[in-house]
Design an enzyme around this catalytic site. Structure first.
Site, mmCIF file in Angstrom:
data_model
loop_
_atom_site.group_PDB
_atom_site.id
_atom_site.type_symbol
_atom_site.label_atom_id
_atom_site.label_comp_id
_atom_site.label_asym_id
_atom_site.label_seq_id
_atom_site.Cartn_x
_atom_site.Cartn_y
_atom_site.Cartn_z
ATOM 1 N N HIS A 12 -23.085 20.745 2.557
ATOM 2 C CA HIS A 12 -22.903 21.517 1.327
ATOM 3 C C HIS A 12 -21.517 22.143 1.265
ATOM 4 C CE1 HIS A 12 -23.152 24.989 -1.353
ATOM 5 N NE2 HIS A 12 -24.056 24.290 -2.010
ATOM 6 N N GLU A 47 -13.366 21.185 3.663
ATOM 7 C CA GLU A 47 -12.647 19.913 3.607
ATOM 8 C C GLU A 47 -13.085 19.061 4.789
ATOM 9 O OE1 GLU A 47 -10.500 18.791 1.310
ATOM 10 O OE2 GLU A 47 -10.751 20.611 0.125
ATOM 11 N N LEU A 72 -32.368 19.415 3.145
ATOM 12 C CA LEU A 72 -33.790 19.268 3.414
ATOM 13 C C LEU A 72 -34.526 18.554 2.280
ATOM 14 C CD1 LEU A 72 -35.937 19.829 5.513
ATOM 15 C CD2 LEU A 72 -36.321 22.047 4.454
ATOM 16 N N ALA A 73 -34.212 18.882 1.042
ATOM 17 C CA ALA A 73 -34.939 18.327 -0.099
ATOM 18 C C ALA A 73 -33.983 17.981 -1.231
ATOM 19 C CB ALA A 73 -35.960 19.355 -0.588
ATOM 20 N N GLY A 75 -32.396 18.204 -4.828
ATOM 21 C CA GLY A 75 -32.054 19.273 -5.758
ATOM 22 C C GLY A 75 -30.888 18.779 -6.592
ATOM 23 N N VAL A 76 -30.275 19.666 -7.319
ATOM 24 C CA VAL A 76 -29.186 19.282 -8.209
ATOM 25 C C VAL A 76 -28.038 18.608 -7.440
ATOM 26 C CG1 VAL A 76 -27.969 21.502 -8.222
ATOM 27 C CG2 VAL A 76 -27.827 19.999 -10.208
ATOM 28 N N HIS A 77 -27.785 19.038 -6.220
ATOM 29 C CA HIS A 77 -26.681 18.439 -5.454
ATOM 30 C C HIS A 77 -26.979 16.981 -5.098
ATOM 31 C CE1 HIS A 77 -24.518 22.097 -5.377
ATOM 32 N NE2 HIS A 77 -25.242 22.708 -4.459
#
Length: 131
Positions: A12, A47, A72-73, A75-77
């Site tokens: 992330h 980076e 883990l799950a 989502g939007v990402h």
């Protein structure tokens, strides 16, 4: 997996340096299991970014890259941001990019999800909290 497959470990990103260190260590462990090149990239704040992560496979001879989100799950990402950054069809989770003038296939792996190994790790962490 073959040695012409690269794995792009996706984190992330965080303002906390240990986040990047954890992704780097996880990628190293994956690299110990995989014959081909393993690189890292981050969605934001850290980076290399995803574009630079893809570019880091230049000169490796990979024919396919698996984008592996350490999430883990879904989502939007994982459903929108990562496919967009990779220019991957979000429905089929596949796409292509150019590296050194050669077309390379990109496939998005699923998030870690529910798995016995995740449950065992979670239970271990709960047990450690009682020590």
């Amino acid at each position: 997996m073959a040695d012409d497959v690269g794995i792009l470990v996706l984190g992330h990103g965080s303002t906390k340096p240990y986040n990047k260190e954890m992704v780097e260590k996880c990628a190293k462990m994956i690299g110990d299991l995989h014959e081909g090149p393993v690189r890292i990239a981050f969605l934001n704040m850290d980076e290399p970014n995803i574009a630079a992560g893809l570019e880091s496979f230049s000169g490796t001879g990979v024919k396919r890259i698996v984008a592996l989100p350490i999430f883990l799950a879904h989502g939007v990402h994982t459903l929108e941001d990562i496919p967009t950054e990779l220019s991957v069809d979000p429905t089929h989770r596949r796409g292509k990019c150019q590296l050194n003038g050669t077309e390379v296939e990109i496939r998005c792996a699923e998030p870690l999800g529910v798995d016995e190994s995740i449950a065992a790790l979670a239970y271990r962490r709960a047990s450690e909290a009682l020590k």
